[in-house]
Design a protein around this motif. Structure first.
Motif, PDB file in Angstrom:
ATOM      1  N   PRO A   1       0.800  -1.367  -0.078  1.00  0.00           N
ATOM      2  CA  PRO A   1      -0.051  -0.013  -0.003  1.00  0.00           C
ATOM      3  C   PRO A   1       0.820   1.075   0.085  1.00  0.00           C
ATOM      4  CG  PRO A   1      -0.988  -1.480   1.495  1.00  0.00           C
ATOM      5  CD  PRO A   1       0.335  -2.184   1.081  1.00  0.00           C
ATOM      6  N   GLU A   2       1.838   1.173   0.654  1.00  0.00           N
ATOM      7  CA  GLU A   2       2.775   2.538   0.850  1.00  0.00           C
ATOM      8  C   GLU A   2       3.291   2.638  -0.635  1.00  0.00           C
ATOM      9  OE1 GLU A   2       2.307   0.500   4.715  1.00  0.00           O
ATOM     10  OE2 GLU A   2       3.135  -0.187   2.740  1.00  0.00           O
ATOM     11  N   ALA A   3       3.774   1.926  -1.396  1.00  0.00           N
ATOM     12  CA  ALA A   3       4.212   2.225  -2.555  1.00  0.00           C
ATOM     13  C   ALA A   3       3.415   2.619  -3.633  1.00  0.00           C
ATOM     14  CB  ALA A   3       5.076   0.725  -3.166  1.00  0.00           C
ATOM     15  N   VAL A   4       1.989   2.262  -3.401  1.00  0.00           N
ATOM     16  CA  VAL A   4       0.896   2.709  -4.344  1.00  0.00           C
ATOM     17  C   VAL A   4       0.734   3.910  -4.020  1.00  0.00           C
ATOM     18  CG1 VAL A   4      -1.662   2.472  -4.817  1.00  0.00           C
ATOM     19  CG2 VAL A   4      -0.208   0.470  -4.497  1.00  0.00           C
ATOM     20  N   THR A   5       0.596   4.397  -2.705  1.00  0.00           N
ATOM     21  CA  THR A   5       0.344   5.700  -2.239  1.00  0.00           C
ATOM     22  C   THR A   5       1.602   6.602  -2.874  1.00  0.00           C
ATOM     23  OG1 THR A   5      -0.577   5.032  -0.140  1.00  0.00           O
ATOM     24  CG2 THR A   5       0.130   7.397  -0.168  1.00  0.00           C
ATOM     25  N   GLN A   6       2.757   6.193  -2.480  1.00  0.00           N
ATOM     26  CA  GLN A   6       3.819   7.164  -2.941  1.00  0.00           C
ATOM     27  C   GLN A   6       3.696   7.380  -4.607  1.00  0.00           C
ATOM     28  OE1 GLN A   6       6.196   8.792  -1.377  1.00  0.00           O
ATOM     29  NE2 GLN A   6       5.086   8.242   0.395  1.00  0.00           N
ATOM     30  N   ALA A   7       3.461   6.178  -5.320  1.00  0.00           N
ATOM     31  CA  ALA A   7       3.566   6.064  -6.914  1.00  0.00           C
ATOM     32  C   ALA A   7       2.350   7.063  -7.318  1.00  0.00           C
ATOM     33  CB  ALA A   7       3.260   4.815  -7.436  1.00  0.00           C
ATOM     34  N   ALA A   8       0.971   7.192  -6.420  1.00  0.00           N
ATOM     35  CA  ALA A   8       0.174   8.003  -6.846  1.00  0.00           C
ATOM     36  C   ALA A   8       0.379   9.396  -6.543  1.00  0.00           C
ATOM     37  CB  ALA A   8      -1.185   7.508  -5.923  1.00  0.00           C
ATOM     38  N   LEU A   9       0.816   9.699  -5.667  1.00  0.00           N
ATOM     39  CA  LEU A   9       1.264  10.975  -5.239  1.00  0.00           C
ATOM     40  C   LEU A   9       2.384  11.648  -6.422  1.00  0.00           C
ATOM     41  CD1 LEU A   9       1.824  10.946  -1.457  1.00  0.00           C
ATOM     42  CD2 LEU A   9       0.069  12.010  -2.717  1.00  0.00           C
ATOM     43  N   ARG A  10       3.397  10.965  -6.735  1.00  0.00           N
ATOM     44  CA  ARG A  10       4.200  11.309  -7.798  1.00  0.00           C
ATOM     45  C   ARG A  10       3.440  11.587  -9.021  1.00  0.00           C
ATOM     46  NH1 ARG A  10       9.348   7.278  -7.898  1.00  0.00           N
ATOM     47  NH2 ARG A  10      10.143   8.915  -9.563  1.00  0.00           N
ATOM     48  N   TYR A  11       2.647  10.768  -9.388  1.00  0.00           N
ATOM     49  CA  TYR A  11       1.690  10.633 -10.721  1.00  0.00           C
ATOM     50  C   TYR A  11       0.861  12.135 -10.569  1.00  0.00           C
ATOM     51  CZ  TYR A  11      -1.369   9.822 -14.642  1.00  0.00           C
ATOM     52  OH  TYR A  11      -2.106  10.150 -15.959  1.00  0.00           O
ATOM     53  N   GLY A  12       0.407  12.440  -9.575  1.00  0.00           N
ATOM     54  CA  GLY A  12      -0.532  13.573  -9.171  1.00  0.00           C
ATOM     55  C   GLY A  12       0.284  14.903  -9.517  1.00  0.00           C
ATOM     56  N   GLU A  13       1.670  14.657  -9.278  1.00  0.00           N
ATOM     57  CA  GLU A  13       2.416  15.883  -9.435  1.00  0.00           C
ATOM     58  C   GLU A  13       3.009  15.990 -10.688  1.00  0.00           C
ATOM     59  OE1 GLU A  13       5.357  15.133  -6.318  1.00  0.00           O
ATOM     60  OE2 GLU A  13       4.230  15.601  -4.509  1.00  0.00           O
ATOM     61  N   ASP A  14       3.215  15.014 -11.381  1.00  0.00           N
ATOM     62  CA  ASP A  14       3.818  14.867 -12.682  1.00  0.00           C
ATOM     63  C   ASP A  14       3.410  13.985 -13.379  1.00  0.00           C
ATOM     64  OD1 ASP A  14       5.553  15.129 -14.831  1.00  0.00           O
ATOM     65  OD2 ASP A  14       7.327  14.380 -13.983  1.00  0.00           O
ATOM     66  N   ARG A  15       2.354  14.078 -14.215  1.00  0.00           N
ATOM     67  CA  ARG A  15       1.513  13.246 -14.990  1.00  0.00           C
ATOM     68  C   ARG A  15       2.404  12.840 -16.429  1.00  0.00           C
ATOM     69  NH1 ARG A  15      -4.864  13.786 -14.288  1.00  0.00           N
ATOM     70  NH2 ARG A  15      -5.145  13.961 -12.194  1.00  0.00           N
ATOM     71  N   ASP A  16       3.266  12.100 -16.193  1.00  0.00           N
ATOM     72  CA  ASP A  16       3.754  11.403 -17.824  1.00  0.00           C
ATOM     73  C   ASP A  16       3.988  10.169 -17.543  1.00  0.00           C
ATOM     74  OD1 ASP A  16       6.021  10.674 -16.092  1.00  0.00           O
ATOM     75  OD2 ASP A  16       7.454  12.418 -16.532  1.00  0.00           O
ATOM     76  N   ALA A  17       4.477   9.572 -18.683  1.00  0.00           N
ATOM     77  CA  ALA A  17       4.349   8.210 -19.046  1.00  0.00           C
ATOM     78  C   ALA A  17       5.254   7.435 -17.730  1.00  0.00           C
ATOM     79  CB  ALA A  17       5.000   7.795 -20.289  1.00  0.00           C
TER      80      ALA A  17
END
Length: 427
Positions: free
Chosen positions: A80-96
């Motif tokens: 879950p922690e990895a999903v949360t971190q990845a979601a936050l990063r995608y929210g900040e920078d929506r690239d491929a």
């Protein structure tokens, strides 16, 4: 029916591709082998390890299977922690790249493990059987539901309609396939080989099955069809050993009298809608004079529903349950009225028709056409519906509209006579 194109070639190539361990079953723990399979890169080693794991799984007793699925649930889940971190990063920078990291984090490692297991020859069928075991264990181990989500997700792709092959089953079909038709028939049991021949060999009978290239001898679902003159009202007459075989030119109706889902491990993967539509198209091509496409279907929940009414004080329901519908015309008419009410009015806790067979056909766009008493006088038919059966009509000009209305509002399409019958209050 000939097999052509890529899928036909693939089916031929895989016809002998069954699960056989590549070597003696490994004595390594499954936990260790699964970890090695996830970590491995080579194609040959992946195939070998996958085969070893599947062979070892096949030897497990119930305790071992519980432990194996618990391993998948706990050690191959998402973090879950990895999903949360990845979601936050995608929210900040929506690239491929950030999207790829998010998708990788959100996918349980179980899916990768199952994909790699599928590298072994014949593994697809073994994984379907593995899910059958999983479904059996779910009531006592509800924590395994998230494991089942991964099986279902992958099977939705692996058993996509585009990968399935529609095959007519005839008396000349491979014996292994014919044996499976006898084994999996779920509506009207096939007692022996002669009974099977009577269903697939006469010129006024057809049987069609969906197959998957990776499981060439295992039908996924099959439908049995009778070409009839008029809409039938008795399955015993339809299957009578001494019936007169009709010439196709004498018929005007295609009656789907048995549809059997074969693989418990594919529960929730829908094939029926595609099967019926494609079979109708084939029958129209072969017999353009056919005017009606109907079923002669069981009503499996009717007696249980009537018993509930009787327990609530409905004396008419109690009388109908106790009546001899073969000798009493009024009782037979009462049974038909209860059947119409059940199919058109009885709902489950989701607001859908209570009857599972009705849900299947109504979702496919059929309408409730007619109900018959004394239509199935077998022990099973009497037990589940006092012998009543129903015709669902596939009106090809209305199928799409019926489907849309049912899907959006659970609106039940029916004939006027059925709606009138449902309003009759039995004495």
């Amino acid at each position: 029916m000939t097999r052509t194109g890529y899928l036909g070639d693939l089916l031929s190539q895989l016809a002998e591709r069954r699960f056989v361990p590549l070597r003696a079953v490994s004595d390594k723990p499954l936990r260790e082998m699964c970890a090695a399979l996830i970590a491995g890169e080579g194609e040959v080693s992946t195939m070998r390890l996958a085969g070893d794991i599947l062979a070892s799984y096949a030897r497990l007793d119930e305790t071992g299977k519980r432990a194996f699925f618990a391993l998948l649930a706990e050690e191959y889940d998402i973090t879950p922690e990895a999903v949360t971190q990845a979601a936050l990063r995608y929210g900040e920078d929506r690239d491929a790249n950030t999207l790829r990291w998010l998708l990788e984090a959100a996918e349980p490692k179980r899916q990768s493990l199952l994909r790699r297991l599928n590298h072994a020859p014949g593994a697809t069928g073994e994984l379907v059987r593995m899910r059958r075991d999983l479904l059996r264990l779910l009531p006592e181990m509800p924590e395994l539901a998230r494991v089942d989500l991964d099986f279902a997700h992958l099977f939705q792709s692996w058993f996509n309609r585009g990968f399935l092959v529609l095959k007519q089953v005839t008396w000349e079909s491979p014996a292994r396939l014919l044996e499976k038709i006898i084994e999996y028939e779920a509506v009207h049991a096939i007692g022996d080989w002669e009974a099977l021949r009577a269903r697939v060999d006469p010129k006024d009978r057809r049987c069609f099955a969906f197959l998957h290239p990776a499981m060439p001898d295992e039908p996924l679902i099959f439908v049995e069809v009778a070409l009839t003159k008029g809409i039938p009202n008795s399955v015993q007459n339809l299957l009578a050993p001494d019936r007169t075989c009709l010439d196709a030119a004498q018929t005007d109706t295609a009656t789907f009298y048995s549809i059997s889902n074969c693989q418990v491990g594919l529960k929730g993967i829908s094939f029926g809608n595609s099967l019926i539509k494609q079979v109708v198209a084939l029958l129209q091509q072969e017999f353009p004079h056919l005017r009606n496409f109907v079923t002669l279907s069981p009503i499996p929940g009717l007696v249980a529903w009537m018993r509930e009414l009787a327990e609530q004080g409905d004396s008419a329901a109690q009388s109908c349950l106790e009546a001899d519908h073969s000798a009493d015309k009024a009782a037979a008419q009462s049974l038909r009225a209860f059947g119409a009410r059940y199919l058109l009015e009885a709902k489950d806790n989701k607001g859908r028709p209570r009857d599972p067979v009705a849900r299947f056909h109504l979702h496919n766009g059929a309408l409730v056409h007619e109900i018959h008493a004394q239509a199935d006088t077998s022990a099973r038919g009497l037990r589940q519906s006092c012998g009543a059966m129903v015709n669902y009509l596939y009106d090809l000009e209305q199928v799409e509209a019926n489907h849309e209305s049912y899907a959006a509002q659970h609106k039940i399409a029916s004939t006027r006579s059925m709606r009138q019958l449902a309003r009759v209050k039995p004495d």
